[in-house]
Motif scaffolding. Structure first.
Motif, PDB file in Angstrom:
ATOM      1  N   PRO A   1      -4.329  -3.951  -9.565  1.00  0.00           N
ATOM      2  CA  PRO A   1      -4.349  -5.313  -9.903  1.00  0.00           C
ATOM      3  C   PRO A   1      -3.380  -6.121  -9.160  1.00  0.00           C
ATOM      4  O   PRO A   1      -3.168  -5.493  -7.550  1.00  0.00           O
ATOM      5  N   SER A   2      -3.573  -7.160  -7.982  1.00  0.00           N
ATOM      6  CA  SER A   2      -3.345  -8.172  -7.542  1.00  0.00           C
ATOM      7  C   SER A   2      -2.372  -8.059  -6.749  1.00  0.00           C
ATOM      8  O   SER A   2      -1.018  -8.123  -8.512  1.00  0.00           O
ATOM      9  N   GLY A   3      -1.542  -7.936  -6.320  1.00  0.00           N
ATOM     10  CA  GLY A   3      -0.303  -9.705  -5.710  1.00  0.00           C
ATOM     11  C   GLY A   3       0.938  -7.687  -6.022  1.00  0.00           C
ATOM     12  O   GLY A   3       2.461  -7.816  -6.245  1.00  0.00           O
ATOM     13  N   VAL A   4       1.085  -6.383  -6.306  1.00  0.00           N
ATOM     14  CA  VAL A   4       2.074  -5.663  -6.903  1.00  0.00           C
ATOM     15  C   VAL A   4       2.433  -5.180  -5.680  1.00  0.00           C
ATOM     16  O   VAL A   4       2.998  -5.169  -4.937  1.00  0.00           O
ATOM     17  N   LEU A   5       0.485  -4.523  -4.433  1.00  0.00           N
ATOM     18  CA  LEU A   5       1.321  -3.982  -3.122  1.00  0.00           C
ATOM     19  C   LEU A   5       1.058  -5.174  -2.464  1.00  0.00           C
ATOM     20  O   LEU A   5       0.021  -5.817  -2.552  1.00  0.00           O
ATOM     21  N   GLU A   6       0.958  -5.055  -0.763  1.00  0.00           N
ATOM     22  CA  GLU A   6       0.840  -5.631   0.216  1.00  0.00           C
ATOM     23  C   GLU A   6      -0.642  -5.757   0.238  1.00  0.00           C
ATOM     24  O   GLU A   6      -0.955  -6.105   1.017  1.00  0.00           O
ATOM     25  N   MET A   7      -1.232  -4.268  -0.115  1.00  0.00           N
ATOM     26  CA  MET A   7      -2.265  -4.496   0.636  1.00  0.00           C
ATOM     27  C   MET A   7      -3.447  -5.153  -0.326  1.00  0.00           C
ATOM     28  O   MET A   7      -3.347  -4.926  -1.134  1.00  0.00           O
ATOM     29  N   SER A   8      -4.721  -5.193   0.169  1.00  0.00           N
ATOM     30  CA  SER A   8      -6.124  -5.591  -0.838  1.00  0.00           C
ATOM     31  C   SER A   8      -6.765  -4.461  -1.143  1.00  0.00           C
ATOM     32  O   SER A   8      -6.464  -3.813  -0.664  1.00  0.00           O
ATOM     33  N   LYS A   9      -7.439  -4.551  -1.947  1.00  0.00           N
ATOM     34  CA  LYS A   9      -8.352  -3.682  -2.593  1.00  0.00           C
ATOM     35  C   LYS A   9      -8.879  -3.597  -1.385  1.00  0.00           C
ATOM     36  O   LYS A   9      -9.236  -1.560  -1.307  1.00  0.00           O
ATOM     37  N   ALA A  10     -10.085  -3.874  -0.313  1.00  0.00           N
ATOM     38  CA  ALA A  10     -10.844  -3.791   0.620  1.00  0.00           C
ATOM     39  C   ALA A  10      -9.764  -3.045   1.806  1.00  0.00           C
ATOM     40  O   ALA A  10     -10.758  -1.900   2.013  1.00  0.00           O
ATOM     41  N   GLU A  11      -8.854  -3.508   1.616  1.00  0.00           N
ATOM     42  CA  GLU A  11      -7.760  -2.221   3.307  1.00  0.00           C
ATOM     43  C   GLU A  11      -7.411  -1.378   2.932  1.00  0.00           C
ATOM     44  O   GLU A  11      -8.103  -0.250   2.985  1.00  0.00           O
ATOM     45  N   MET A  12      -6.794  -1.498   1.044  1.00  0.00           N
ATOM     46  CA  MET A  12      -7.479   0.176   0.121  1.00  0.00           C
ATOM     47  C   MET A  12      -8.160   0.416   0.110  1.00  0.00           C
ATOM     48  O   MET A  12      -8.218   2.170   0.671  1.00  0.00           O
ATOM     49  N   ALA A  13      -8.998   0.189  -0.064  1.00  0.00           N
ATOM     50  CA  ALA A  13     -10.720   1.327   0.684  1.00  0.00           C
ATOM     51  C   ALA A  13     -10.283   1.601   2.486  1.00  0.00           C
ATOM     52  O   ALA A  13     -11.557   3.196   1.886  1.00  0.00           O
ATOM     53  N   GLU A  14     -10.596   0.561   2.967  1.00  0.00           N
ATOM     54  CA  GLU A  14     -10.514   1.097   4.139  1.00  0.00           C
ATOM     55  C   GLU A  14      -9.666   2.609   5.012  1.00  0.00           C
ATOM     56  O   GLU A  14      -9.805   3.223   5.077  1.00  0.00           O
ATOM     57  N   GLU A  15      -8.330   2.461   4.341  1.00  0.00           N
ATOM     58  CA  GLU A  15      -7.380   3.211   4.320  1.00  0.00           C
ATOM     59  C   GLU A  15      -7.799   5.072   3.995  1.00  0.00           C
ATOM     60  O   GLU A  15      -8.016   5.642   3.943  1.00  0.00           O
ATOM     61  N   LEU A  16      -8.523   4.500   2.554  1.00  0.00           N
ATOM     62  CA  LEU A  16      -9.221   5.926   2.060  1.00  0.00           C
ATOM     63  C   LEU A  16     -10.178   6.834   2.644  1.00  0.00           C
ATOM     64  O   LEU A  16     -10.040   7.401   3.105  1.00  0.00           O
ATOM     65  N   GLU A  17     -10.717   5.932   3.153  1.00  0.00           N
ATOM     66  CA  GLU A  17     -12.093   5.769   3.962  1.00  0.00           C
ATOM     67  C   GLU A  17     -11.463   6.667   5.754  1.00  0.00           C
ATOM     68  O   GLU A  17     -12.041   7.940   6.205  1.00  0.00           O
ATOM     69  N   TRP A  18     -10.482   6.045   5.973  1.00  0.00           N
ATOM     70  CA  TRP A  18      -9.797   6.894   7.181  1.00  0.00           C
ATOM     71  C   TRP A  18      -9.377   8.179   6.503  1.00  0.00           C
ATOM     72  O   TRP A  18      -9.430   8.283   7.678  1.00  0.00           O
ATOM     73  N   PHE A  19      -8.887   8.435   5.878  1.00  0.00           N
ATOM     74  CA  PHE A  19      -8.539   9.480   5.557  1.00  0.00           C
ATOM     75  C   PHE A  19      -9.369  10.684   4.845  1.00  0.00           C
ATOM     76  O   PHE A  19      -9.002  11.239   5.629  1.00  0.00           O
ATOM     77  N   ARG A  20      -9.987  10.133   4.430  1.00  0.00           N
ATOM     78  CA  ARG A  20     -11.556  11.355   4.445  1.00  0.00           C
ATOM     79  C   ARG A  20     -11.997  11.556   5.402  1.00  0.00           C
ATOM     80  O   ARG A  20     -12.351  12.379   5.729  1.00  0.00           O
ATOM     81  N   SER A  21     -11.731  10.532   6.459  1.00  0.00           N
ATOM     82  CA  SER A  21     -12.451  10.878   7.755  1.00  0.00           C
ATOM     83  C   SER A  21     -11.712  12.134   8.946  1.00  0.00           C
ATOM     84  O   SER A  21     -12.434  12.675   8.891  1.00  0.00           O
ATOM     85  N   LYS A  22     -10.529  11.953   8.161  1.00  0.00           N
ATOM     86  CA  LYS A  22      -9.448  12.675   8.445  1.00  0.00           C
ATOM     87  C   LYS A  22     -10.244  14.567   8.217  1.00  0.00           C
ATOM     88  O   LYS A  22      -9.841  15.295   8.971  1.00  0.00           O
ATOM     89  N   TYR A  23     -10.040  14.556   6.778  1.00  0.00           N
ATOM     90  CA  TYR A  23     -10.432  15.670   5.692  1.00  0.00           C
ATOM     91  C   TYR A  23     -11.483  16.574   6.751  1.00  0.00           C
ATOM     92  O   TYR A  23     -11.375  17.277   6.937  1.00  0.00           O
ATOM     93  N   LYS A  24     -12.119  15.350   7.002  1.00  0.00           N
ATOM     94  CA  LYS A  24     -13.615  16.000   6.783  1.00  0.00           C
ATOM     95  C   LYS A  24     -13.762  16.512   8.379  1.00  0.00           C
ATOM     96  O   LYS A  24     -14.960  17.730   8.761  1.00  0.00           O
TER      97      LYS A  24
END
Length: 355
Positions: free
Chosen positions: A165-188
């Motif tokens: 849901p919006s408004g609970v965390l500081e990041m937007s969904k788009a920003e969270m998705a970017e974070e996840l992709e950054w982390f996935r690239s590190k794992y790969k």
């Protein structure tokens, strides 16, 4: 044989209320019309737990929390539990009903988070988790779940981000998705493989014998024999394929408890005795169960350091979703923000040049 009652939905009722529906369910499961005693079990922040006793037979009834099936794959949980029973790593499954499970009651008590650094718990949990990772095969769970695909940590987080849901965390969904992709690239870029992880190894999901006393200075178990672990793991709703280091790092982050006392979490450094001992026991247990040497303590701690902040990202998003779903009395919003901040602090500390 496991009973299936897909149309039976148990209502979550306040403590002290009658449990006639649960009593009827137990009688249908056992085929026994004798009296059933129902006792509420406290401690969880996702589901409602009840202990049902009929004669000498004790069973646990777990009714899923409101809305949780939208972000927890209950079919995957059921498949994992079934496979664990074949390995003698989970209690017997009696029944699956519309919004929950009935399975054998495990005698013992849950640990509390200050006990997780006790030498007996360190040796028992590390050995038991090594046994999980060694024996619970991803392919076996896939077969039980087929034709439904078996999701993993990445697909789960992708789904959770969409539901956040919006408004609970500081990041937007788009920003969270970017974070996840950054982390996935590190794992790969690493060579680490996946295991079938528990992914929710907090203190209340680790049972030990009632007789075990954390205050005693007398060692009552053989800490050097992986087959003698006194720990039993329960609750498999988040079990899924994940990097080994995520599952282990997630356990260590649970040392802080729901109070988020970060002082109880060890630093991912080779000179931390508790972490060093835990990893040493784990490596030896993997060799015991598989005959394979997976590396040195220093190498594994270096792998863990990469994942040390990820559980904050994982549980921060989870708690944000729960803040709009759950009827359990818990401050999900504050917990979400605290855990997500844990991830952000870790990232700034380890990668200061990144935004």
């Amino acid at each position: 044989m496991i009973c299936e009652f897909p149309d039976r939905v148990l209502k979550l009722v306040p403590e002290g209320s009658g449990h006639a529906d649960v009593e009827r369910l137990i009688r249908d499961v056992t085929g026994d019309d004798s009296a059933v005693k129902i006792t509420s079990i406290k401690g969880g922040i996702t589901n409602q737990l009840l202990m049902a006793q009929q004669g000498s037979n004790k069973m646990l009834v777990r009714a899923f929390g409101k809305g949780t099936s939208t972000f927890i794959d209950r079919n995957r949980e059921f498949a994992v539990h079934r496979q664990l029973t074949t390995l003698n790593l989970a209690p017997k499954l009696y029944c699956r009903f519309g919004n929950g499970l009935v399975y054998g009651f495990v005698e013992g008590r849950a640990t509390v988070y200050p006990e997780l650094s006790h030498p007996d718990i360190i040796s028992s949990v590390s050995s038991r988790l090594a046994q999980w990772h060694a024996l619970l095969k991803i392919e076996d769970v896939k077969k039980l779940l087929s034709p439904q695909p078996l999701g993993d940590l990445w697909s789960l987080l992708e789904d959770w981000i969409k539901q956040c849901p919006s408004g609970v965390l500081e990041m937007s969904k788009a920003e969270m998705a970017e974070e996840l992709e950054w982390f996935r690239s590190k794992y790969k870029s690493s060579n680490e493989g996946e295991v079938m992880g528990h992914c929710d190894l907090l203190a209340s999901n680790i049972l030990v014998p009632n007789a075990w006393d954390s205050s005693s200075e007398i060692c009552t178990i053989n800490r050097n024999d992986p087959s003698k672990s006194m720990a039993t793991f329960i609750d498999y709703e988040y079990a899924m394929p994940c990097p080994r280091s995520f599952d282990i790092a997630n356990h260590f982050q649970e040392w802080q408890g729901y109070d988020c006392d970060r002082s109880l979490v060890p630093n991912p450094l080779c000179d931390d005795k508790n972490l060093n001992d835990w990893v040493d026991h784990y490596i030896k247990a993997i060799k015991h169960f598989t005959g394979t040497v997976i590396g040195t303590v220093d190498q594994m701690i270096a792998e863990l350091a990469v994942w040390w902040g990820m559980p904050g990202f994982y549980w921060g998003i989870w708690s944000a979703i729960q803040s709009t779903n759950s009827e359990i009395d818990f401050d999900y919003v504050n917990y979400a923000r605290t855990r997500f901040e844990e991830y952000q602090i870790w990232k700034k500390t380890i990668y200061p040049n990144l935004r």
